[in-house]
Design a protein around this motif. Sequence first.
Motif, PDB file in Angstrom:
ATOM      1  N   VAL A  16     -13.474 -20.147   0.760  1.00 15.21           N
ATOM      2  CA  VAL A  16     -14.446 -21.034   0.764  1.00 15.21           C
ATOM      3  C   VAL A  16     -14.119 -22.326   1.634  1.00 15.21           C
ATOM      4  O   VAL A  16     -13.089 -22.653   1.113  1.00 15.21           O
ATOM      5  N   HIS A  17     -14.608 -22.424   2.762  1.00 10.20           N
ATOM      6  CA  HIS A  17     -14.231 -23.671   3.249  1.00 10.20           C
ATOM      7  C   HIS A  17     -15.327 -24.960   2.919  1.00 10.20           C
ATOM      8  O   HIS A  17     -16.492 -24.687   3.047  1.00 10.20           O
ATOM      9  N   VAL A  18     -14.590 -26.010   2.813  1.00 11.48           N
ATOM     10  CA  VAL A  18     -15.185 -27.216   2.196  1.00 11.48           C
ATOM     11  C   VAL A  18     -15.367 -28.269   3.363  1.00 11.48           C
ATOM     12  O   VAL A  18     -14.198 -28.804   3.638  1.00 11.48           O
ATOM     13  N   MET A  19     -16.284 -28.620   4.052  1.00  9.59           N
ATOM     14  CA  MET A  19     -16.401 -29.300   5.178  1.00  9.59           C
ATOM     15  C   MET A  19     -16.780 -30.727   4.851  1.00  9.59           C
ATOM     16  O   MET A  19     -17.852 -31.050   4.075  1.00  9.59           O
ATOM     17  N   ARG A  20     -16.301 -31.869   5.613  1.00  3.61           N
ATOM     18  CA  ARG A  20     -16.633 -33.379   5.394  1.00  3.61           C
ATOM     19  C   ARG A  20     -17.636 -33.214   6.484  1.00  3.61           C
ATOM     20  O   ARG A  20     -17.387 -32.774   7.649  1.00  3.61           O
ATOM     21  N   HIS A  21     -18.938 -33.994   6.037  1.00  5.35           N
ATOM     22  CA  HIS A  21     -19.899 -33.986   7.468  1.00  5.35           C
ATOM     23  C   HIS A  21     -19.280 -35.014   8.634  1.00  5.35           C
ATOM     24  O   HIS A  21     -18.269 -35.682   8.657  1.00  5.35           O
ATOM     25  N   GLY A  22     -20.000 -34.877   9.672  1.00  4.48           N
ATOM     26  CA  GLY A  22     -19.615 -35.655  10.829  1.00  4.48           C
ATOM     27  C   GLY A  22     -20.067 -37.268  10.611  1.00  4.48           C
ATOM     28  O   GLY A  22     -20.568 -37.592   9.635  1.00  4.48           O
ATOM     29  N   GLU A  23     -19.533 -37.855  11.654  1.00  2.00           N
ATOM     30  CA  GLU A  23     -19.862 -39.383  11.889  1.00  2.00           C
ATOM     31  C   GLU A  23     -21.329 -39.661  11.537  1.00  2.00           C
ATOM     32  O   GLU A  23     -22.113 -38.942  12.034  1.00  2.00           O
ATOM     33  N   VAL A  24     -21.479 -40.785  10.852  1.00  2.00           N
ATOM     34  CA  VAL A  24     -22.894 -41.186  10.481  1.00  2.00           C
ATOM     35  C   VAL A  24     -23.310 -42.455  11.265  1.00  2.00           C
ATOM     36  O   VAL A  24     -22.266 -43.374  11.541  1.00  2.00           O
ATOM     37  N   ALA A  25     -24.357 -42.431  11.751  1.00  2.00           N
ATOM     38  CA  ALA A  25     -24.900 -43.932  12.242  1.00  2.00           C
ATOM     39  C   ALA A  25     -25.096 -44.828  11.484  1.00  2.00           C
ATOM     40  O   ALA A  25     -26.046 -44.528  10.361  1.00  2.00           O
ATOM     41  N   ASN A  26     -24.274 -45.737  11.112  1.00  2.00           N
ATOM     42  CA  ASN A  26     -24.165 -46.706  10.205  1.00  2.00           C
ATOM     43  C   ASN A  26     -23.844 -48.184  10.720  1.00  2.00           C
ATOM     44  O   ASN A  26     -22.815 -48.763  10.646  1.00  2.00           O
ATOM     45  N   PRO A  27     -24.820 -48.772  11.602  1.00  2.00           N
ATOM     46  CA  PRO A  27     -24.455 -49.747  12.258  1.00  2.00           C
ATOM     47  C   PRO A  27     -24.316 -51.187  11.523  1.00  2.00           C
ATOM     48  O   PRO A  27     -23.502 -52.047  12.210  1.00  2.00           O
ATOM     49  N   ASP A  28     -24.596 -51.091  10.213  1.00  2.00           N
ATOM     50  CA  ASP A  28     -24.365 -52.454   9.382  1.00  2.00           C
ATOM     51  C   ASP A  28     -22.978 -52.295   8.589  1.00  2.00           C
ATOM     52  O   ASP A  28     -22.424 -53.005   7.831  1.00  2.00           O
ATOM     53  N   GLY A  29     -22.544 -51.032   8.579  1.00  2.00           N
ATOM     54  CA  GLY A  29     -21.249 -50.982   7.884  1.00  2.00           C
ATOM     55  C   GLY A  29     -21.186 -50.794   6.663  1.00  2.00           C
ATOM     56  O   GLY A  29     -20.372 -51.514   5.701  1.00  2.00           O
TER      57      GLY A  29
END
Length: 243
Positions: A26-39
Amino acid sequence: MTGTSDSNSSSSSDNSIDNSSDITVVHVMRHGEVANPDGVLYGRLPGYHLSELGRQMADRVAEHLSSRDVTHVVASPLERAQETATPIAKAHGLDLATDGRLIEADNVFQGKTFGVGDGALKKPGNWQYLVNPFKPSWGEPYVDQVVRMMGALDAAKDAARGHEAVLVSHQLPIWIVRSYVERRRLWHDPRKRQCTLASLTTFTYRGDKIVSVGYTEPARDLVPAHLLAGAKPVKGKDKAFGA
């Protein structure tokens, strides 16, 4: 169970692992980079999608896993996790399942900035949430995260018995369940989590027992240096904190 690790790959193993058909991965992956311009710390808020770089990360991991015996793909209900899991499911001709137990940890600072030298922690009204880092007092208890994540892992193990499954989740729940399995304390320094964007934390089962834990970063070269595991936070650049 104990384990060793490094920045690119690691594993802890039971030397008696054989080629039995009762081995499930079972591979548990963290998602990729998110568009979050306001931080902001976006937590469970809807409407946060992968950035273009995040989509590249998802495609990279899908390619990395394309030759694996993946028979089950499931994701957190949040958009960033669904979008990360989609190319993996597509590569294996599978329908994407959703499991609410894989969702990000709840956090009272959700929607607020939480940067270095600025943000929510400078406001005295928020200090009441910082009184107990062991629980933690600012969000979902660590033990609750363990219970739900272990439930999601076990369900995936059962669905992919004898094969491999991929689960897409979020940094904190992944790190907490790994810490539990490797018998480490659950409270920790967030800056020291080994769970980089698009990384894979891999749990190998023999029957219903976890016998090894591994960690890999197939998209490491795509991850901005300040977001790699162990990197020092940089003011104005910690856009994916708590993701």
